[in-house]
Design an enzyme around this catalytic site. Sequence first.
Site, PDB file in Angstrom:
ATOM      1  CG  ASP A  70      -1.890   1.154   1.231  1.00 31.33           C
ATOM      2  OD1 ASP A  70      -1.811   2.010   0.310  1.00 31.33           O
ATOM      3  OD2 ASP A  70      -2.732   1.217   2.141  1.00 31.33           O
ATOM      4  CG  LEU A  71       2.813   2.441  -3.600  1.00 31.41           C
ATOM      5  CD1 LEU A  71       2.936   2.946  -5.025  1.00 31.41           C
ATOM      6  CD2 LEU A  71       4.188   2.166  -3.026  1.00 31.41           C
ATOM      7  N   GLY A  93       2.569   3.748 -14.541  1.00 31.76           N
ATOM      8  CA  GLY A  93       1.605   4.296 -15.486  1.00 31.76           C
ATOM      9  C   GLY A  93       0.610   5.234 -14.855  1.00 31.76           C
ATOM     10  CG  HIS A 136      -9.911   4.964 -21.821  1.00 27.94           C
ATOM     11  ND1 HIS A 136      -9.192   4.037 -21.102  1.00 27.94           N
ATOM     12  CD2 HIS A 136     -10.888   5.409 -20.993  1.00 27.94           C
ATOM     13  CE1 HIS A 136      -9.707   3.924 -19.892  1.00 27.94           C
ATOM     14  NE2 HIS A 136     -10.736   4.752 -19.798  1.00 27.94           N
ATOM     15  CG  ASP A 137      -6.320   2.582 -28.119  1.00 26.68           C
ATOM     16  OD1 ASP A 137      -7.038   2.835 -29.107  1.00 26.68           O
ATOM     17  OD2 ASP A 137      -5.236   1.982 -28.209  1.00 26.68           O
ATOM     18  CB  ILE A 138     -11.061   5.372 -28.667  1.00 32.88           C
ATOM     19  CG1 ILE A 138     -11.788   5.675 -29.977  1.00 32.88           C
ATOM     20  CG2 ILE A 138     -11.704   6.090 -27.477  1.00 32.88           C
ATOM     21  CD1 ILE A 138     -13.196   5.115 -30.016  1.00 32.88           C
ATOM     22  CG  ASP A 167      -4.295   1.174 -24.552  1.00 35.65           C
ATOM     23  OD1 ASP A 167      -4.099   2.400 -24.418  1.00 35.65           O
ATOM     24  OD2 ASP A 167      -5.278   0.591 -24.061  1.00 35.65           O
TER      25      ASP A 167
END
Length: 400
Positions: A70-71, A93, A136-138, A167
């Site tokens: 747990d960071l 990420g 997102h990718d799209i 991605d």
Amino acid sequence: MGTRQTERTGPLAGVRVVELAGIGPGPFAAMLLGDLGADVVRVDRPGGAGIGVDPAKDLTNRNKRSVLLDLKSPGGPAAVLDLVERADVLIEGYRPGVAERLGVGPGECLARNPRLVYGRMTGWGQDGPLAPTAGHDIGYIAVTGALGMIGPDPDGPPAIPANLVGDYAGGSLYLVIGVLAALQHARAHGEGQVVDAAIVDGTAHLTTMIHAMVAAGGWQDRRGVNLLDGGCPFYGVYATSDGGHMAVGALEERFYDEFARLLGLEEATSLRRDLARWPELREAVAARFGSRTRAEWTEVFEGTDACVAPVLSLREAPAHPHLAARATFAEHGGLVQPAPAPRFSVTPGTLRTGPALPGADTAEVARDWAVPALHAQDAPHTQDAPHAHDAPHTQETKTV
């Protein structure tokens, strides 16, 4: 190194990678490094990534080990930095600034390990007006022009290529290229650095050849009217009588001649260079393909230079004779999956383990990496968790 990996599990054997758990392109990039032999330790968070995928079937976590940290807990960042001190690469990420707020940003990590390659995977990049926003990718492939050029209909909407172009092609693969280049520099000069891999940058880079063709006048800046986007009748997809499809890529004249002969359209050879009659040629080709099943046309074109192939589904692909002969897909732990790629003559990549279960390797990594702080951070419920790697590395991997 004290891991259970053998000495020849891939060209990256001996490279240690810390992956701060995320979703999408980051895990895939870390998986690729693991496929190539790196010892990848994934730092999972309590509660998981929230993507709703059974961890035991998340193939992007194969060839990894997992610890649970747990960071946001008092000792979490310190344990990560202990791992970083012993690592060659870190991959994260998060949105820009998040790793810094958690105490595991480039400043803290490179201070602990000046030779570290710190790989950052984002959609928009670490700076720019959209950097702090979600995406997102799209959306990433939309603004780079890549999405707008995909699809056979100039008047219809673009075709969505799943999340492969942004991605994974523009994101994961560029991150891996950057990490490997920076790793070479670190080994040669003893100097680590940050790799800022943005999906928009990588996707834009993928379109370099198309930009060149636009500049040379060989590509119109609209979809469905060009050589490689469905505008060409001998580079496209056609329906068969049983609802299947065949993919045609007979671009060169000698391949086209073979294609026309086997299709039974020798009289259409003269239409190849006449762009004004391409609609007529397309109709003729479509009519011929519509007269037989996919299996029948596959048999006609199999083993020829006509550049025609059946369009297979994901479940059908592993059984294709060529892919089966090359063992392009493999079965490991009961899961059919793509085998590691590319291939190496001396240090082949291997499928050593199945998906890492969150926290299941904490004790093992604490021992192998000499990070006793991991024991204190291990959540109590993970002590008896099923171990993802109980089977030895010699576990049988079946080709399919």
